[in-house]
Motif scaffolding. Structure first.
Motif, PDB file in Angstrom:
ATOM      1  N   PHE A  19       0.836  -1.200   0.000  1.00 47.22           N
ATOM      2  CA  PHE A  19       0.000   0.000   0.000  1.00 47.22           C
ATOM      3  C   PHE A  19       0.869   1.248   0.000  1.00 47.22           C
ATOM      4  O   PHE A  19       0.637   2.176  -0.780  1.00 47.22           O
ATOM      5  N   ALA A  20       1.867   1.270   0.877  1.00 46.92           N
ATOM      6  CA  ALA A  20       2.722   2.462   0.984  1.00 46.92           C
ATOM      7  C   ALA A  20       3.434   2.747  -0.331  1.00 46.92           C
ATOM      8  O   ALA A  20       3.494   3.907  -0.775  1.00 46.92           O
ATOM      9  N   GLY A  21       3.972   1.719  -0.961  1.00 51.00           N
ATOM     10  CA  GLY A  21       4.696   1.928  -2.216  1.00 51.00           C
ATOM     11  C   GLY A  21       3.810   2.398  -3.341  1.00 51.00           C
ATOM     12  O   GLY A  21       4.139   3.348  -4.063  1.00 51.00           O
ATOM     13  N   THR A  22       2.677   1.758  -3.513  1.00 53.25           N
ATOM     14  CA  THR A  22       1.788   2.154  -4.604  1.00 53.25           C
ATOM     15  C   THR A  22       1.074   3.473  -4.296  1.00 53.25           C
ATOM     16  O   THR A  22       0.813   4.250  -5.207  1.00 53.25           O
ATOM     17  N   GLU A  23       0.812   3.717  -3.024  1.00 56.30           N
ATOM     18  CA  GLU A  23       0.170   4.983  -2.648  1.00 56.30           C
ATOM     19  C   GLU A  23       1.099   6.162  -2.901  1.00 56.30           C
ATOM     20  O   GLU A  23       0.658   7.229  -3.325  1.00 56.30           O
ATOM     21  N   ALA A  43      -1.326  12.280  -8.273  1.00 54.03           N
ATOM     22  CA  ALA A  43      -2.486  13.033  -7.797  1.00 54.03           C
ATOM     23  C   ALA A  43      -3.713  12.827  -8.684  1.00 54.03           C
ATOM     24  O   ALA A  43      -4.449  13.757  -8.980  1.00 54.03           O
ATOM     25  N   ARG A  44      -3.938  11.591  -9.092  1.00 55.29           N
ATOM     26  CA  ARG A  44      -5.111  11.234  -9.892  1.00 55.29           C
ATOM     27  C   ARG A  44      -5.937  10.220  -9.108  1.00 55.29           C
ATOM     28  O   ARG A  44      -5.422   9.182  -8.696  1.00 55.29           O
ATOM     29  N   PHE A  45      -7.218  10.492  -8.940  1.00 47.65           N
ATOM     30  CA  PHE A  45      -8.066   9.628  -8.135  1.00 47.65           C
ATOM     31  C   PHE A  45      -8.225   8.207  -8.672  1.00 47.65           C
ATOM     32  O   PHE A  45      -8.328   7.277  -7.882  1.00 47.65           O
ATOM     33  N   PRO A  46      -8.240   7.953  -9.995  1.00 45.91           N
ATOM     34  CA  PRO A  46      -8.349   6.566 -10.453  1.00 45.91           C
ATOM     35  C   PRO A  46      -7.174   5.682 -10.020  1.00 45.91           C
ATOM     36  O   PRO A  46      -7.291   4.459 -10.010  1.00 45.91           O
ATOM     37  N   SER A  47      -6.069   6.284  -9.621  1.00 45.35           N
ATOM     38  CA  SER A  47      -4.931   5.512  -9.132  1.00 45.35           C
ATOM     39  C   SER A  47      -5.263   4.743  -7.860  1.00 45.35           C
ATOM     40  O   SER A  47      -4.577   3.768  -7.529  1.00 45.35           O
ATOM     41  N   ALA A  48      -6.287   5.157  -7.151  1.00 41.85           N
ATOM     42  CA  ALA A  48      -6.695   4.446  -5.935  1.00 41.85           C
ATOM     43  C   ALA A  48      -7.107   3.018  -6.241  1.00 41.85           C
ATOM     44  O   ALA A  48      -6.930   2.118  -5.417  1.00 41.85           O
ATOM     45  N   GLY A  49      -7.630   2.781  -7.427  1.00 52.03           N
ATOM     46  CA  GLY A  49      -7.992   1.416  -7.831  1.00 52.03           C
ATOM     47  C   GLY A  49      -6.771   0.514  -7.942  1.00 52.03           C
ATOM     48  O   GLY A  49      -6.815  -0.651  -7.540  1.00 52.03           O
ATOM     49  N   TRP A  50      -5.693   1.043  -8.491  1.00 50.03           N
ATOM     50  CA  TRP A  50      -4.456   0.258  -8.601  1.00 50.03           C
ATOM     51  C   TRP A  50      -3.849  -0.010  -7.229  1.00 50.03           C
ATOM     52  O   TRP A  50      -3.291  -1.083  -6.984  1.00 50.03           O
ATOM     53  N   VAL A  51      -3.962   0.957  -6.348  1.00 49.65           N
ATOM     54  CA  VAL A  51      -3.474   0.752  -4.981  1.00 49.65           C
ATOM     55  C   VAL A  51      -4.266  -0.368  -4.319  1.00 49.65           C
ATOM     56  O   VAL A  51      -3.702  -1.252  -3.659  1.00 49.65           O
ATOM     57  N   MET A  52      -5.573  -0.371  -4.515  1.00 49.66           N
ATOM     58  CA  MET A  52      -6.430  -1.407  -3.943  1.00 49.66           C
ATOM     59  C   MET A  52      -6.046  -2.787  -4.467  1.00 49.66           C
ATOM     60  O   MET A  52      -5.904  -3.740  -3.698  1.00 49.66           O
ATOM     61  N   ILE A  53      -5.857  -2.914  -5.770  1.00 48.44           N
ATOM     62  CA  ILE A  53      -5.506  -4.206  -6.369  1.00 48.44           C
ATOM     63  C   ILE A  53      -4.163  -4.702  -5.836  1.00 48.44           C
ATOM     64  O   ILE A  53      -4.025  -5.872  -5.466  1.00 48.44           O
ATOM     65  N   ALA A  54      -3.185  -3.813  -5.778  1.00 46.86           N
ATOM     66  CA  ALA A  54      -1.861  -4.207  -5.282  1.00 46.86           C
ATOM     67  C   ALA A  54      -1.910  -4.612  -3.817  1.00 46.86           C
ATOM     68  O   ALA A  54      -1.242  -5.571  -3.400  1.00 46.86           O
ATOM     69  N   VAL A  56     -10.410   3.439   0.117  1.00 51.44           N
ATOM     70  CA  VAL A  56     -10.779   4.659   0.845  1.00 51.44           C
ATOM     71  C   VAL A  56      -9.531   5.388   1.336  1.00 51.44           C
ATOM     72  O   VAL A  56      -9.412   6.612   1.195  1.00 51.44           O
ATOM     73  N   ALA A  57      -8.587   4.655   1.904  1.00 51.47           N
ATOM     74  CA  ALA A  57      -7.363   5.294   2.403  1.00 51.47           C
ATOM     75  C   ALA A  57      -6.535   5.860   1.253  1.00 51.47           C
ATOM     76  O   ALA A  57      -5.932   6.933   1.388  1.00 51.47           O
ATOM     77  N   ALA A  58      -6.484   5.162   0.134  1.00 53.01           N
ATOM     78  CA  ALA A  58      -5.743   5.657  -1.025  1.00 53.01           C
ATOM     79  C   ALA A  58      -6.388   6.930  -1.555  1.00 53.01           C
ATOM     80  O   ALA A  58      -5.700   7.907  -1.881  1.00 53.01           O
ATOM     81  N   TRP A  59      -7.712   6.932  -1.652  1.00 57.43           N
ATOM     82  CA  TRP A  59      -8.418   8.129  -2.111  1.00 57.43           C
ATOM     83  C   TRP A  59      -8.159   9.297  -1.170  1.00 57.43           C
ATOM     84  O   TRP A  59      -7.947  10.428  -1.614  1.00 57.43           O
ATOM     85  N   ALA A  60      -8.175   9.025   0.146  1.00 62.07           N
ATOM     86  CA  ALA A  60      -7.941  10.090   1.126  1.00 62.07           C
ATOM     87  C   ALA A  60      -6.532  10.656   1.002  1.00 62.07           C
ATOM     88  O   ALA A  60      -6.328  11.868   1.119  1.00 62.07           O
ATOM     89  N   GLY A  61      -5.545   9.802   0.758  1.00 65.92           N
ATOM     90  CA  GLY A  61      -4.182  10.284   0.570  1.00 65.92           C
ATOM     91  C   GLY A  61      -4.051  11.159  -0.665  1.00 65.92           C
ATOM     92  O   GLY A  61      -3.362  12.190  -0.653  1.00 65.92           O
ATOM     93  N   ILE A  62      -4.708  10.755  -1.737  1.00 70.08           N
ATOM     94  CA  ILE A  62      -4.678  11.554  -2.964  1.00 70.08           C
ATOM     95  C   ILE A  62      -5.398  12.881  -2.742  1.00 70.08           C
ATOM     96  O   ILE A  62      -4.939  13.943  -3.185  1.00 70.08           O
TER      97      ILE A  62
END
Length: 155
Positions: free
Chosen positions: A61-65, A72-83, A128-134
């Protein structure tokens, strides 16, 4: 393209990672309480698999986040979730094998986890956490100010 003027990427990724770990552990606890099941319900696997899985998923999570926060793109949260979910499943297998369990038992436990409510909880909390970080990175908010702090500038 100009970079957002929000929080620095390492700081936003750090806070998002801490938030992810806290949400995931809390979510696992409540899911276990509501369903009356164990997170990893494989006899003979032990706690090592869960510990390794959570640590590995937090690192993933930390690396992909960090990459997602830098973009700074919200769709990246999906990739963080998958990883993150993939790292958790790999962590179950790796942790089970390291603690002395059979490879087939470890793979079976990972498969069982992937079809459980816990996988959904992990996916939602990481997204949710990835989106919040972005969002923390993209914000243009400043510190709160009282209305009278700038009265002399208005005159």
């Amino acid at each position: 393209m100009t970079q957002p003027a929000g929080v620095a990427p390492p700081i936003a990724a750090f806070f998002a990672t801490i938030g992810f770990a806290a949400l995931a552990i809390c979510g696992f606890g409540f899911t276990s309480l509501l369903t009356d099941t164990d997170v990893i319900a494989a006899p003979g696997l032990g706690q090592g698999a869960g510990i390794v899985a959570m640590l590995l998923s937090a690192v993933a999570f930390a690396g992909t986040e960090y990459g997602a926060v830098r973009r700074a793109r919200f769709p990246s949260a999906g990739w963080v979730m998958i990883a993150t979910v993939a790292a958790y499943l790999a962590g179950i297998v790796f942790g089970g094998v390291v603690t002395g369990a059979d490879v087939a038992l470890s793979v079976s436990a990972a498969g069982e986890f992937s079809l459980s409510w816990y996988a959904l909880v992990l996916a939602v909390t990481s997204a949710v956490a990835a989106w919040a970080g972005i969002a923390l990175r993209r914000t243009r908010a400043r510190r709160p100010e009282w209305p009278w702090e700038h009265e002399e500038e208005d005159e």
